[in-house]
Design a protein around this motif. Structure first.
Motif, short mmCIF file in Angstrom:
data_model
loop_
_atom_site.label_atom_id
_atom_site.label_comp_id
_atom_site.label_asym_id
_atom_site.label_seq_id
_atom_site.Cartn_x
_atom_site.Cartn_y
_atom_site.Cartn_z
N GLY A 146 -24.69 19.41 -17.98
CA GLY A 146 -24.33 20.72 -18.50
C GLY A 146 -22.98 20.70 -19.20
O GLY A 146 -22.58 21.69 -19.81
N GLY A 147 -22.27 19.58 -19.15
CA GLY A 147 -20.96 19.47 -19.79
C GLY A 147 -21.08 19.13 -21.27
O GLY A 147 -22.19 18.93 -21.79
N ILE A 179 -20.04 16.44 -23.08
CA ILE A 179 -20.54 15.09 -23.40
C ILE A 179 -21.95 14.90 -22.85
O ILE A 179 -22.84 14.42 -23.56
N ARG A 239 -24.01 20.02 -11.10
CA ARG A 239 -23.69 20.69 -9.84
C ARG A 239 -24.28 22.09 -9.82
O ARG A 239 -24.74 22.57 -8.80
N ALA A 266 -21.78 11.48 -16.88
CA ALA A 266 -20.87 12.22 -17.78
C ALA A 266 -20.04 13.23 -17.00
O ALA A 266 -19.54 14.21 -17.57
N VAL A 267 -19.91 12.99 -15.70
CA VAL A 267 -19.20 13.95 -14.84
C VAL A 267 -17.72 14.03 -15.23
O VAL A 267 -17.07 13.03 -15.51
N GLY A 268 -17.20 15.24 -15.27
CA GLY A 268 -15.77 15.43 -15.53
C GLY A 268 -15.25 16.57 -14.68
O GLY A 268 -15.95 17.55 -14.45
N TYR A 293 -13.70 10.38 -9.94
CA TYR A 293 -14.37 9.64 -11.02
C TYR A 293 -14.94 8.32 -10.50
O TYR A 293 -16.07 7.94 -10.84
N THR A 295 -15.31 7.08 -20.61
CA THR A 295 -13.90 7.07 -20.19
C THR A 295 -13.06 7.66 -21.33
O THR A 295 -13.60 8.36 -22.19
N ALA A 296 -11.77 7.40 -21.32
CA ALA A 296 -10.90 7.95 -22.37
C ALA A 296 -9.80 6.94 -22.66
O ALA A 296 -9.55 6.04 -21.84
N TYR A 351 -5.13 10.58 -13.98
CA TYR A 351 -6.29 10.51 -14.89
C TYR A 351 -6.42 9.15 -15.57
O TYR A 351 -7.52 8.58 -15.62
N PRO A 405 -14.48 7.49 -25.97
CA PRO A 405 -14.31 8.26 -27.22
C PRO A 405 -12.89 8.78 -27.42
O PRO A 405 -12.17 9.01 -26.46
N GLN A 406 -12.55 8.99 -28.67
CA GLN A 406 -11.34 9.75 -29.02
C GLN A 406 -11.64 11.22 -28.68
O GLN A 406 -12.79 11.59 -28.44
N1 LIG Z 1 -14.34 16.06 -24.34
C1 LIG Z 1 -13.71 15.05 -24.92
O1 LIG Z 1 -13.29 15.11 -26.09
C2 LIG Z 1 -13.50 13.78 -24.16
C3 LIG Z 1 -12.97 12.66 -24.81
C4 LIG Z 1 -12.79 11.49 -24.09
C5 LIG Z 1 -13.12 11.45 -22.76
N2 LIG Z 1 -13.61 12.57 -22.13
C6 LIG Z 1 -13.94 12.47 -20.71
O2 LIG Z 1 -15.35 12.53 -20.53
C7 LIG Z 1 -15.66 13.17 -19.28
C8 LIG Z 1 -16.60 14.36 -19.53
O3 LIG Z 1 -15.95 15.22 -20.45
P1 LIG Z 1 -16.60 16.60 -20.97
O4 LIG Z 1 -15.76 17.06 -22.11
O5 LIG Z 1 -18.06 16.48 -21.13
O6 LIG Z 1 -16.28 17.54 -19.69
P2 LIG Z 1 -17.03 18.91 -19.25
O7 LIG Z 1 -17.53 19.64 -20.43
O8 LIG Z 1 -16.08 19.59 -18.32
O9 LIG Z 1 -18.29 18.40 -18.43
C9 LIG Z 1 -18.18 17.79 -17.18
C10 LIG Z 1 -19.41 18.15 -16.40
O10 LIG Z 1 -19.38 17.44 -15.14
C11 LIG Z 1 -19.86 18.35 -14.16
N3 LIG Z 1 -19.46 17.94 -12.81
C12 LIG Z 1 -18.22 17.94 -12.26
N4 LIG Z 1 -18.27 17.49 -11.01
C13 LIG Z 1 -19.57 17.19 -10.75
C14 LIG Z 1 -20.26 16.69 -9.63
N5 LIG Z 1 -19.63 16.36 -8.49
N6 LIG Z 1 -21.60 16.52 -9.71
C15 LIG Z 1 -22.27 16.82 -10.85
N7 LIG Z 1 -21.68 17.30 -11.95
C16 LIG Z 1 -20.34 17.49 -11.90
C17 LIG Z 1 -19.26 19.67 -14.56
O11 LIG Z 1 -19.96 20.69 -13.89
P3 LIG Z 1 -19.18 21.99 -13.30
O12 LIG Z 1 -19.04 22.87 -14.50
O13 LIG Z 1 -20.10 22.46 -12.25
O14 LIG Z 1 -17.86 21.50 -12.77
C18 LIG Z 1 -19.49 19.65 -16.07
O15 LIG Z 1 -20.77 20.12 -16.40
C19 LIG Z 1 -14.29 13.55 -18.68
O16 LIG Z 1 -13.82 12.49 -17.89
C20 LIG Z 1 -13.42 13.67 -19.91
O17 LIG Z 1 -12.08 13.54 -19.61
C21 LIG Z 1 -13.82 13.72 -22.81
#
Ligand SMILES: NC(=O)c1ccc[n+]([C@@H]2O[C@H](COP(=O)([O-])OP(=O)(O)OC[C@H]3O[C@@H](n4cnc5c(N)ncnc54)[C@H](OP(=O)(O)O)[C@@H]3O)[C@@H](O)[C@H]2O)c1
Length: 262
Positions: free
Chosen positions: A13-14, A16, A36, A88-90, A116, A143-144, A157, A187-188
């Motif tokens: 649902g996030g 990524i 979740r 893809a958990v964050g 993580y 990762t990042a 982090y 990813p960036q």
């Molecule tokens: N976005 C970017 O530009 C970017 C770039 C580089 C790296 N990253 C990294 O990539 C990862 C994902 O990023 P994102 O942007 O996709 O974050 P996001 O939109 O916040 O998505 C993370 C998802 O993980 C879910 N989650 C958290 N804890 C969980 C658990 N215990 N079990 C199952 N699901 C769980 C969250 O659900 P809830 O809503 O229920 O908490 C949410 O749906 C992070 O580590 C982020 O730092 C992101």
């Protein structure tokens, strides 16, 4: 590229997780989407089903070993196997970043590292047990660039991302002889996600930048002088998950657009 591959995504649902799910579906995968909470996962599944793809949803806490195991059992019962596991958990950056390391308490420091690492370890291990039996599969995560760059005010982090990249290498060393590839994607920043803004805001005062200036700063560090879209990142993930990438394992793909030298 992924015709009939059975793919399980954690955190679907996030930002990524959802983008990767949509890209996998376009390439023909049979999707089992988990999160979740069910509502954001269902929103992604509805898009995929409306576009004609198969997608099932389930509420799975990716830190709960029994829940992950039970869900994978149901996937194998329905689809016969699991070919791709994508974690893809964050967790919200607001709980992690913005405090100088000398002032950070140990719980806040450890939270991202434990969350993580444990979630990736659990989901990878549970998938690996099924994949090794079939001598086939791909385990993936994200990762990042903070895994490899010194950056102020990001607490635990960066270490958390470094742990995941080390785990990717070690899982691959153990699993690749059994036909299972293990890969990370680094990813960036993708500014269309809420995550980057949430990671910036607690550090805004210290950086002295506005949100617009921060995006510009990140963009100027890339070779093309721009940031990436979720769709661009997800296209790379789909290739990595496919048999076309059969020689690729034990590595985290540097998708920082030149921001981070290899
Ligand atoms: N976005 C970017 O530009 C970017 C770039 C580089 C790296 N990253 C990294 O990539 C990862 C994902 O990023 P994102 O942007 O996709 O974050 P996001 O939109 O916040 O998505 C993370 C998802 O993980 C879910 N989650 C958290 N804890 C969980 C658990 N215990 N079990 C199952 N699901 C769980 C969250 O659900 P809830 O809503 O229920 O908490 C949410 O749906 C992070 O580590 C982020 O730092 C992101």
């Amino acid at each position: 590229m992924l015709k009939d591959k059975v793919a399980v995504i954690y955190g679907a649902g996030g930002a990524i997780g959802g983008a990767v799910a949509r890209a996998f579906a376009r390439e023909g995968a049979n999707l089992f989407l988990t999160g979740r909470l069910r509502a954001p996962v269902e929103a992604v599944a509805n898009d995929i089903v409306s576009a004609g793809g198969p997608a099932e949803t389930a509420e799975v806490d990716a830190l709960d070993e029994q829940a992950v195991d039970k869900h994978l059992r149901s996937v194998v019962d329905k689809a016969g196997r699991v070919d791709i596991s994508f974690n893809a958990v964050g967790i919200p950056d607001t709980k992690i970043v913005g405090v100088p390391l000398v002032e950070l308490d140990v719980e806040q420091f450890t939270l991202p590292i434990a969350t993580y690492a444990n979630s990736y370890f659990l989901t990878a291990r549970m998938a690996a047990r099924r994949m090794v039996a079939n001598r086939s599969g791909v385990i993936m995560t994200v990762t990042a660039l903070l895994s490899r760059t010194g950056t102020p005010l990001v607490g635990g982090y960066g270490p958390a991302m470094a742990v995941k990249e080390a785990l990717t290498r070690n899982l691959s060393a153990e699993l690749a002889p059994h036909g299972v590839r293990v890969l990370g994607l680094r990813p960036q920043a993708m500014p269309e996600t809420d995550t980057i803004r949430e990671a910036f805001e607690p550090r805004a005062k210290a950086t002295g930048m506005t949100w617009e200036q921060f995006q510009e700063f990140l963009a100027t560090r890339t070779h093309p002088r721009r940031l990436m879209t979720l769709a661009e990142m997800a296209n790379v993930a789909a290739f990595m998950a496919s048999d076309k990438a059969s020689a690729m394992t034990g590595t985290t793909v540097n998708l920082t657009m030149g921001s981070l030298d290899d």
